[in-house]
Design an enzyme around this catalytic site. Structure first.
Site, PDB file in Angstrom:
ATOM      1  CG  LEU A 463      -3.962   6.943   8.128  1.00 42.50           C
ATOM      2  CD1 LEU A 463      -5.373   6.856   7.607  1.00 42.50           C
ATOM      3  CD2 LEU A 463      -3.929   6.706   9.629  1.00 42.50           C
ATOM      4  N   GLY A 464      -0.517   4.876   5.829  1.00 47.37           N
ATOM      5  CA  GLY A 464       0.070   3.711   5.176  1.00 47.37           C
ATOM      6  C   GLY A 464       0.343   4.006   3.732  1.00 47.37           C
ATOM      7  CD  GLN A 465       4.160   4.351  -0.069  1.00 47.17           C
ATOM      8  OE1 GLN A 465       4.817   4.753   0.883  1.00 47.17           O
ATOM      9  NE2 GLN A 465       4.280   4.854  -1.273  1.00 47.17           N
ATOM     10  N   GLY A 466      -0.216   2.213  -0.128  1.00 43.22           N
ATOM     11  CA  GLY A 466      -0.795   1.135  -0.922  1.00 43.22           C
ATOM     12  C   GLY A 466      -0.097   1.020  -2.259  1.00 43.22           C
ATOM     13  N   GLY A 467      -0.663   0.216  -3.124  1.00 45.14           N
ATOM     14  CA  GLY A 467      -0.070  -0.047  -4.426  1.00 45.14           C
ATOM     15  C   GLY A 467       0.129   1.207  -5.256  1.00 45.14           C
ATOM     16  CG  PHE A 468      -2.858   2.497  -7.023  1.00 47.93           C
ATOM     17  CD1 PHE A 468      -3.945   3.171  -6.523  1.00 47.93           C
ATOM     18  CD2 PHE A 468      -2.950   1.129  -7.286  1.00 47.93           C
ATOM     19  CE1 PHE A 468      -5.119   2.509  -6.301  1.00 47.93           C
ATOM     20  CE2 PHE A 468      -4.129   0.462  -7.055  1.00 47.93           C
ATOM     21  CZ  PHE A 468      -5.216   1.146  -6.559  1.00 47.93           C
ATOM     22  N   GLY A 469      -0.346   4.610  -4.072  1.00 50.00           N
ATOM     23  CA  GLY A 469      -0.342   5.887  -3.392  1.00 50.00           C
ATOM     24  C   GLY A 469      -0.359   5.767  -1.882  1.00 50.00           C
ATOM     25  CB  VAL A 471      -3.723   5.929   3.022  1.00 50.19           C
ATOM     26  CG1 VAL A 471      -5.082   6.267   3.616  1.00 50.19           C
ATOM     27  CG2 VAL A 471      -3.888   5.023   1.822  1.00 50.19           C
ATOM     28  CG  ASP A 582      -4.844  -6.688  -3.968  1.00 48.02           C
ATOM     29  OD1 ASP A 582      -4.299  -7.744  -3.572  1.00 48.02           O
ATOM     30  OD2 ASP A 582      -4.272  -5.582  -3.924  1.00 48.02           O
TER      31      ASP A 582
END
Ligand SMILES: *[C@@H]1O[C@H](CO)[C@@H](O)[C@H](O)[C@H]1NC(C)=O
Ligand SMILES: *[C@@H]1O[C@H](CO)[C@@H](O)[C@H](O)[C@H]1NC(C)=O
Ligand SMILES: *[C@@H]1O[C@H](CO)[C@@H](O)[C@H](O)[C@H]1NC(C)=O
Ligand SMILES: *[C@@H]1O[C@H](CO)[C@@H](O)[C@H](O)[C@H]1NC(C)=O
Ligand SMILES: *[C@@H]1O[C@H](CO)[C@@H](O)[C@H](O)[C@H]1NC(C)=O
Ligand SMILES: *[C@@H]1O[C@H](CO)[C@@H](O)[C@H](O)[C@H]1NC(C)=O
Ligand SMILES: *[C@@H]1O[C@H](CO)[C@@H](O)[C@H](O)[C@H]1NC(C)=O
Ligand SMILES: *[C@@H]1O[C@H](CO)[C@@H](O)[C@H](O)[C@H]1NC(C)=O
Ligand SMILES: *[C@@H]1O[C@H](CO)[C@@H](O)[C@H](O)[C@H]1NC(C)=O
Ligand SMILES: *[C@@H]1O[C@H](CO)[C@@H](O)[C@H](O)[C@H]1NC(C)=O
Length: 622
Positions: A463-469, A471, A582
């Site tokens: 689904l996506g990519q965040g700061g630490f991993g 999804v 954030d």
């Protein structure tokens, strides 16, 4: 024919060479020695033995340290007798004793085995144990001496803390006096065998400093514990010995327990990715763990001020003197026994001391037995595994009892005798407390379940990519859709971030916050499982020419109000005060009906109840 002797001689020679070489690595034989600067290294490179200087001291000591963390010295031989220069020698004497000699060749430390060996060998094992055995005997029964019998400040896996019941010999930890000085400090960490069920106790001199509560078959009730822990605890009571030890669940995990000269021990796990020790937890955990922090029949609750409060069914002995510590003692309210009272369940408590036990009674039998005898003040299960078993009963004052925080798996139910008048009311309050606690129990998912649900973390489900991993979207077998946050393995903060988020989320429930369904910590994998948000996030609409048209003003207004409500809850109305730090459109997720839900609390920071302003030491996010 003529060549043969020469050939034989050669092979014999190389054979000797090989033996010499392997001996030089992890062991010494009779007559051999190690001088300052030389070391022994265990066969799989886990531990190293040699001379070292602690902290800023120039004194020399013989010690064993982790090969991958040389500053972590876990055992010291000559704790009380420093060598003042680099002339120290460790030697295996003719009669099979290890001797540590100083510059005058005087023995300042020795392994005092009583048996004389024919062909002695001193070997540093991969467990960190330095053993003295004959060069043929390998089993632990054949060790005539071992360093594991004389612990310093560190408990290694498989090292026993406890008693030899035949000889009365005890193994226990003592801290270093300071980082510069390995001389034994004021505290000791021991297994108490004087209680009906074994307990761990940290002593200061001969006074109890903190007690763990009884062993309940899985852990000691008064010490924080984690469901998914990397090690397990073992307590064994045999005919000739009683001991406590721990053992990693996976042998690749390096973990140790170290006692400090503050009376606190720390549990460390080695993090291979950062090559650092990670502190799992410390015990005593807070001031409520101090032995008898509150007086008799008084409960210690660290989240409250004052912390001490009479247990239900008890009243303060002298209300006026409450401030002077000695009088924080509570006495029973008058009640008609038998008949005029019942038992009140207090959940998640460290069990008080001085109990009677019977391991084969059920809780029901325990209650019946306690009910019969008016001097029985309380009862509890002695074993928690398998739904609970065994019986503990208290006949005197309830001493050293505390409430355990919700964060960890610790504490257990105790049932105390109270007058009927205290029963009805407390039962309700109790039920509410209980509900709250159960809400906080996060389900743990199996890695296999999540892998299956996300098609082995297929790129198609990302689904996506965040700061630490990353999804991923997933579908559980029952059809429920989930979002899985897979914390990146390289992220140094991984485990902390995860715990932070899990703990925060489990305390927060609001319709404008994304709901955490559970987590999964297995080996390298650290996953958070959330409810799935079919309409993605706000940025997906706002920053897209065509999609932004879909948001009419009433919808936008609803999203703004919802986000604000979520934020107000975080800032003010939740039990914890949290600033998100954030908040951006990609962190405002949208459910099926386009209701906004705030996500991503990994970077949030909690404030204590009255601490509204705080300083942060990191610049983060938006
Ligand atoms: C060693 O000395 C330095 C400077 O005095 C000090 O900062 C440091 O904390 C000391 N280390 C130990 C282990 O005592
Ligand atoms: C060995 O020495 C320790 C003290 O360092 C002592 O407690 C123990 O009893 C001794 N054991 C034998 C067998 O002499
Ligand atoms: C071995 O020799 C050392 C030093 O000579 C002595 O202190 C020790 O008691 C002896 N041990 C035995 C078991 O005889
Ligand atoms: C505890 O261990 C010591 C040493 O063996 C022994 O003398 C004592 O009887 C034990 N106490 C109990 C209650 O078993
Ligand atoms: C132990 O950990 C290693 C490395 O993390 C892993 O490869 C192995 O499968 C684990 N073994 C067990 C029995 O869990
Ligand atoms: C423990 O309880 C069982 C079952 O009630 C009983 O048979 C046994 O005698 C009890 N043991 C002791 C030591 O009281
Ligand atoms: C109640 O228990 C106490 C402590 O075990 C015992 O001394 C007393 O005899 C018991 N009383 C009755 C009525 O069983
Ligand atoms: C994996 O998913 C399939 C359907 O997608 C299901 O039939 C199966 O039971 C699942 N296995 C596990 C271990 O969850
Ligand atoms: C996931 O990978 C494992 C091992 O690589 C494989 O055995 C399993 O069948 C895969 N499952 C799915 C759902 O692709
Ligand atoms: C939101 O998601 C639901 C379900 O997937 C869908 O029916 C609806 O059209 C979506 N709303 C918008 C504005 O895309």
């Amino acid at each position: 024919m003529k060549c043969l002797p020469a050939f034989d001689f050669f092979s014999l020679f190389s054979f000797i060479l090989i033996i010499e070489f392997s001996f030089a690595a992890d062991s010494i034989a009779r007559g051999e020695s190690i001088t300052d600067g030389e070391t022994l290294v265990s066969s799989f490179q886990s531990f190293e033995l040699g001379f070292f200087s602690p902290g800023n001291s120039s004194n020399r000591y013989l010690g064993i340290w982790y090969k991958k963390s040389p500053s972590t010295v876990a055992w010291v031989a000559n704790r009380n007798n420093a060598i003042t220069d680099k002339s120290g020698v460790l030697t295996l004497s003719n009669n099979g004793s290890l001797l540590l000699l100083n510059q005058e060749k005087r023995s300042i430390w020795s392994s005092n085995s009583s048996r004389v060996l024919q062909n002695p060998v001193a070997q540093l094992l991969d467990s960190g144990n330095l053993v003295l055995r004959s060069n043929v005997g390998r089993s632990s029964d054949e060790y005539v001496w071992q360093s594991f019998d004389y612990p310093s400040d560190t408990l290694f896996p498989e090292m026993k803390l406890g008693w030899n019941l035949k000889t009365g010999f005890e193994r226990y930890l003592t801290p270093w006096r300071s980082a510069d000085d390995p001389t034994p400090g004021d505290f000791s960490f021991r297994l108490d065998n004087s209680t009906a069920v074994p307990e761990l106790v940290i002593f200061m001199g001969s006074r109890k400093h903190a007690r763990s509560g009884p062993w309940n078959g899985q852990t000691f009730g008064g010490i924080p514990w984690m469901k998914d822990s990397v090690f397990k605890l073992i307590v064994e009571h045999k005919e000739d010995e009683i001991y406590y030890k721990f053992k990693p669940i996976n042998d690749t995990v390096t973990t140790r327990l170290q006692l400090e000269n503050t009376g606190t021990y720390h549990r460390f796990v080695w993090d291979e990715t950062t090559s650092k020790w990670y502190k799992l937890y410390s015990w005593p955990f807070d001031h409520c763990d101090n032995y008898e922090e509150c007086g008799a029949n008084s409960n210690c609750r660290s989240s409250k001020t004052p912390s001490c409060e009479c247990l239900t069914g008890f009243i303060s002995k002298s209300q006026e003197d409450w401030d002077s510590p000695d009088s924080r003692s509570c006495v029973r309210k008058p009640s008609d026994c038998p008949g005029g009272e019942g038992f009140l369940k207090l959940p998640k408590m460290k069990l008080p001391e001085n109990y009677w036990s019977n391991q084969s009674m059920s809780l029901r039998e325990c209650e019946a037995e306690c009910t019969k005898n008016c001097s029985c003040r309380a009862y509890a299960n002695s074993q928690v595994v398998g739904g609970g078993n065994g019986c503990l009963m208290w006949f005197g004052d309830l001493i050293d009892i505390r409430e355990c925080s919700e964060r960890y798996l610790w504490g257990q139910d105790i049932f105390i005798r109270v007058p009927n008048s205290d029963l009805g009311y407390r039962r309700r309050v109790d039920q509410e407390n209980q509900d709250q606690i159960e809400d906080l129990e996060l389900p743990l998912f199996e890695l296999a379940t999540i892998a299956n649900a996300t098609d082995n973390f297929s790129i198609n489900n990302k689904l996506g990519q965040g700061g630490f991993g990353r999804v991923y979207k997933g579908t559980l077998v029952d059809g429920q859709e989930i979002a899985v946050k897979r914390l990146s393995k390289i992220s140094e903060q991984g485990l902390n971030e995860l715990k932070n988020e899990v703990i925060l989320f489990s305390k927060l429930q609001h319709r404008n916050l994304v709901k955490l369904l559970g987590c999964c910590i297995q080996g390298e994998e650290k996953l958070l499982i959330y409810e799935f948000m079919p309409n993605k996030s706000l940025d997906y609409f706002i920053f897209d020419q065509t999609k932004r048209e879909l948001l009419d003003w009433s919808m936008r207004f609803r999203i703004i109000c919802g986000t604000a409500r979520g934020l107000l809850y975080l800032h003010q109305d939740s039990r914890l005060r949290i600033i998100h730090r954030d908040l951006k459109t990609s962190n405002v997720l949208l459910d099926h009906d386009m209701n906004p839900k705030i996500s991503d609390f990994g970077l949030a920071r909690t404030f204590g109840g009255d601490e509204i302003e705080g300083s942060t030491n990191r610049v983060i996010g938006t």
